[in-house]
Write an enzyme that holds these catalytic residues in place. Sequence first.
Site, PDB file in Angstrom:
ATOM      1  N   ARG A 165     -19.754 -26.265 -29.194  1.00  0.00           N
ATOM      2  CA  ARG A 165     -18.627 -25.428 -29.634  1.00  0.00           C
ATOM      3  C   ARG A 165     -17.338 -26.030 -29.053  1.00  0.00           C
ATOM      4  O   ARG A 165     -17.351 -26.521 -27.928  1.00  0.00           O
ATOM      5  CB  ARG A 165     -18.791 -23.965 -29.156  1.00  0.00           C
ATOM      6  CG  ARG A 165     -19.986 -23.272 -29.815  1.00  0.00           C
ATOM      7  CD  ARG A 165     -19.989 -21.784 -29.547  1.00  0.00           C
ATOM      8  NE  ARG A 165     -19.015 -21.082 -30.352  1.00  0.00           N
ATOM      9  CZ  ARG A 165     -18.718 -19.780 -30.209  1.00  0.00           C
ATOM     10  NH1 ARG A 165     -19.315 -19.078 -29.266  1.00  0.00           N
ATOM     11  NH2 ARG A 165     -17.827 -19.191 -30.977  1.00  0.00           N
TER      12      ARG A 165
ATOM     13  N   ARG B 244     -23.280 -16.602 -25.769  1.00  0.00           N
ATOM     14  CA  ARG B 244     -21.897 -16.730 -26.204  1.00  0.00           C
ATOM     15  C   ARG B 244     -20.981 -16.075 -25.172  1.00  0.00           C
ATOM     16  O   ARG B 244     -21.437 -15.466 -24.224  1.00  0.00           O
ATOM     17  CB  ARG B 244     -21.705 -16.096 -27.596  1.00  0.00           C
ATOM     18  CG  ARG B 244     -22.379 -14.748 -27.642  1.00  0.00           C
ATOM     19  CD  ARG B 244     -21.662 -13.640 -28.282  1.00  0.00           C
ATOM     20  NE  ARG B 244     -20.315 -13.459 -27.873  1.00  0.00           N
ATOM     21  CZ  ARG B 244     -19.922 -12.735 -26.803  1.00  0.00           C
ATOM     22  NH1 ARG B 244     -20.808 -12.159 -25.986  1.00  0.00           N
ATOM     23  NH2 ARG B 244     -18.647 -12.587 -26.515  1.00  0.00           N
ATOM     24  N   GLY B 245     -19.661 -16.220 -25.405  1.00  0.00           N
ATOM     25  CA  GLY B 245     -18.698 -15.750 -24.422  1.00  0.00           C
ATOM     26  C   GLY B 245     -18.412 -16.924 -23.494  1.00  0.00           C
ATOM     27  O   GLY B 245     -19.347 -17.586 -23.019  1.00  0.00           O
ATOM     28  N   ALA B 246     -17.132 -17.169 -23.237  1.00  0.00           N
ATOM     29  CA  ALA B 246     -16.744 -18.401 -22.540  1.00  0.00           C
ATOM     30  C   ALA B 246     -17.497 -18.645 -21.226  1.00  0.00           C
ATOM     31  O   ALA B 246     -18.112 -19.710 -21.046  1.00  0.00           O
ATOM     32  CB  ALA B 246     -15.232 -18.397 -22.330  1.00  0.00           C
TER      33      ALA B 246
ATOM     34  N   GLN C  63     -19.250  -8.812 -32.479  1.00  0.00           N
ATOM     35  CA  GLN C  63     -19.533  -8.767 -31.035  1.00  0.00           C
ATOM     36  C   GLN C  63     -19.130  -7.428 -30.427  1.00  0.00           C
ATOM     37  O   GLN C  63     -19.750  -6.966 -29.472  1.00  0.00           O
ATOM     38  CB  GLN C  63     -18.778  -9.897 -30.313  1.00  0.00           C
ATOM     39  CG  GLN C  63     -19.288 -11.295 -30.589  1.00  0.00           C
ATOM     40  CD  GLN C  63     -18.569 -11.950 -31.746  1.00  0.00           C
ATOM     41  OE1 GLN C  63     -18.083 -11.275 -32.653  1.00  0.00           O
ATOM     42  NE2 GLN C  63     -18.500 -13.260 -31.742  1.00  0.00           N
TER      43      GLN C  63
ATOM     44  N   ASN D  65      -8.378 -16.426 -28.005  1.00  0.00           N
ATOM     45  CA  ASN D  65      -9.547 -15.527 -27.924  1.00  0.00           C
ATOM     46  C   ASN D  65     -10.063 -15.271 -29.336  1.00  0.00           C
ATOM     47  O   ASN D  65      -9.518 -15.798 -30.325  1.00  0.00           O
ATOM     48  CB  ASN D  65      -9.161 -14.223 -27.208  1.00  0.00           C
ATOM     49  CG  ASN D  65     -10.367 -13.384 -26.826  1.00  0.00           C
ATOM     50  OD1 ASN D  65     -11.329 -13.894 -26.272  1.00  0.00           O
ATOM     51  ND2 ASN D  65     -10.339 -12.099 -27.138  1.00  0.00           N
TER      52      ASN D  65
ATOM     53  N   ASP E 171     -10.867 -17.392 -24.204  1.00  0.00           N
ATOM     54  CA  ASP E 171     -11.647 -18.636 -24.209  1.00  0.00           C
ATOM     55  C   ASP E 171     -10.887 -19.816 -23.623  1.00  0.00           C
ATOM     56  O   ASP E 171     -11.484 -20.804 -23.201  1.00  0.00           O
ATOM     57  CB  ASP E 171     -12.090 -18.978 -25.633  1.00  0.00           C
ATOM     58  CG  ASP E 171     -13.280 -18.112 -26.014  1.00  0.00           C
ATOM     59  OD1 ASP E 171     -13.066 -16.926 -26.333  1.00  0.00           O
ATOM     60  OD2 ASP E 171     -14.421 -18.615 -25.944  1.00  0.00           O
TER      61      ASP E 171
HETATM   62  O1  MRU Z   1     -17.496 -16.510 -30.391  1.00  0.00           O
HETATM   63  P1  MRU Z   1     -17.741 -15.840 -29.077  1.00  0.00           P
HETATM   64  O2  MRU Z   1     -18.530 -14.581 -29.207  1.00  0.00           O
HETATM   65  O3  MRU Z   1     -18.298 -16.784 -28.048  1.00  0.00           O
HETATM   66  O4  MRU Z   1     -16.290 -15.417 -28.592  1.00  0.00           O
HETATM   67  C1  MRU Z   1     -16.164 -14.804 -27.359  1.00  0.00           C
HETATM   68  C2  MRU Z   1     -14.814 -14.292 -27.074  1.00  0.00           C
HETATM   69  O5  MRU Z   1     -13.901 -14.460 -27.827  1.00  0.00           O
HETATM   70  C3  MRU Z   1     -14.644 -13.629 -25.751  1.00  0.00           C
HETATM   71  O6  MRU Z   1     -13.652 -12.668 -25.816  1.00  0.00           O
HETATM   72  C4  MRU Z   1     -14.253 -14.699 -24.733  1.00  0.00           C
HETATM   73  O7  MRU Z   1     -15.183 -15.728 -24.708  1.00  0.00           O
HETATM   74  C5  MRU Z   1     -14.091 -14.145 -23.386  1.00  0.00           C
HETATM   75  S1  MRU Z   1     -15.612 -13.764 -22.652  1.00  0.00           S
HETATM   76  C6  MRU Z   1     -15.370 -13.260 -21.070  1.00  0.00           C
END
Ligand code: MRU
Length: 347
Positions: free
Chosen positions: A92, A49-51, A199, A250, A240
Site C-alpha cells: 500500500r 489495516r490502519g496505519a 471501516q 486520512n 496515515d
Molecule cells: O484504508 P485503511 O482502513 O487502512 O485506512 C485507515 C485510516 O484511514 C485510518 O484513519 C488511519 O490509518 C489512522 S489509524 C490509527
Amino acid sequence: MTVPETVALDDETGALVIIDQTKLPGEMKLLRLTKQEDIWRAIYTLQVRGAPAIGVAAAIGLYLAAKEIKCDDFGEFYARFKSAKDYLASARPTAVNLFWALDRMDGAALENAHKPIAEIKTLLRAEAAAIIEEDISVCKSIGEHGLGLIKDGQGILTYCNAGRFAAVKYGTALAPIYLGHERGYNFKIYTCETRPLLQGARLTAFELCEKGIDTTLICDNMVSQIMKSGRVQAVFTGCDRVAANGDACNKIGTSGVAVLAKHYGIPFYVCAPVSTIDKATPNGDAITIEERPGEEVTDMWYKNRMAPEGVKIYNSAFDVTCHELITAIVTERGVLYPPYSDSIRIL
Ligand code: MRU
C-alpha cells in the site's frame, strides 16, 4: 475471554497473527500468516489495516522473511532481506508507518552487519517486538493528551477506524475515548460509515459497542446535519501521513468532515503517533494517494452490482485535510498547535 490483539507475532509457529478485519463485525477470525505473499495480500486487501497496524504487520513480516534466509554471508543475506522489504513496501502506498517500520527493521540489519547472521535475526526479532510495544505505549499517551481536549458528556464524531483495529491494542483517535470511558466519562460518539469499505460501520461501531460506549452510526452524508443540530462538540480522526506543514492525509471523506467542522466552529483534532509525521514530505500534495479497484464502490457489500456496467469509477482511498482546518495534532509527545511547520520542526 482475553481480547486478541489486532496484530501479533507467534514465535512458536513462526507466524504473523492478525484479526481478519474483512470478516468483522460478523466473525472474529484469527489468521496465521507465514508466507510473504499472504502477508502482502493481507495488507493489500485490508485484512490488516490502519496505519500503525500496517507498520507493525510489515515489521513482523520482514522479521519472518529474514528468519527464513539461509546463508552466512551478510551481502547475500541483505540482498534477500532488501527484496523482501521492497515487496512488503509495495502493498500500500499512503500510510507512512509501513515504510517507517520497514526502514527501522532495515536500520537494525545494517547497524549489525558485522555480526553473525543468526545474531542479526535475533536482533530483528527484538526490533519487531520493540515496534509492537512502542505502538501500545504511544497509543496510551495519545489517549492521555487527547482526553485533555474534551469534556464529560460531549458528542464526538469520528471517521473511518482509528481504534484498536488500527493499531496493536488501543488505537489513536479512539484512545482518548477509551481512557475517558475507563475514568467514568460519558461521551456520545458518532461514527461515520466510511464508504466504500465501511471501516466506521464495521469496525469503529463494533469496537465501541463492545466496550459499552454510547455509539451512533451515521451515513457519511449526515455529518452536516448532525453538526448543525449541535450534537458534536469535537471531531477526532486518525491519520496515515502528516506532512511537514501539518497537512494530514486520512481516509477518503475526512477532509470534507474537516471543512464542515470549520463551518460549524467545531474543533477538528488529528491523532497521530510521531511515526506518522513525515518531515520528508513538504505538504499534502506530495503524498501518494492510493487508488483502489472500482468493484469496492460498485459491488462490495451488495448482493447485486449497484451501478451500470460501463460507468467510470474513481475510488480514491485517501484525501488530504489542509493544515488550516486542523485545530491540533495529538501525538504521544503532546499536542501540536499551528503553525505546524514550526511545531513539527521543534518536535
Ligand atoms: O484504508 P485503511 O482502513 O487502512 O485506512 C485507515 C485510516 O484511514 C485510518 O484513519 C488511519 O490509518 C489512522 S489509524 C490509527
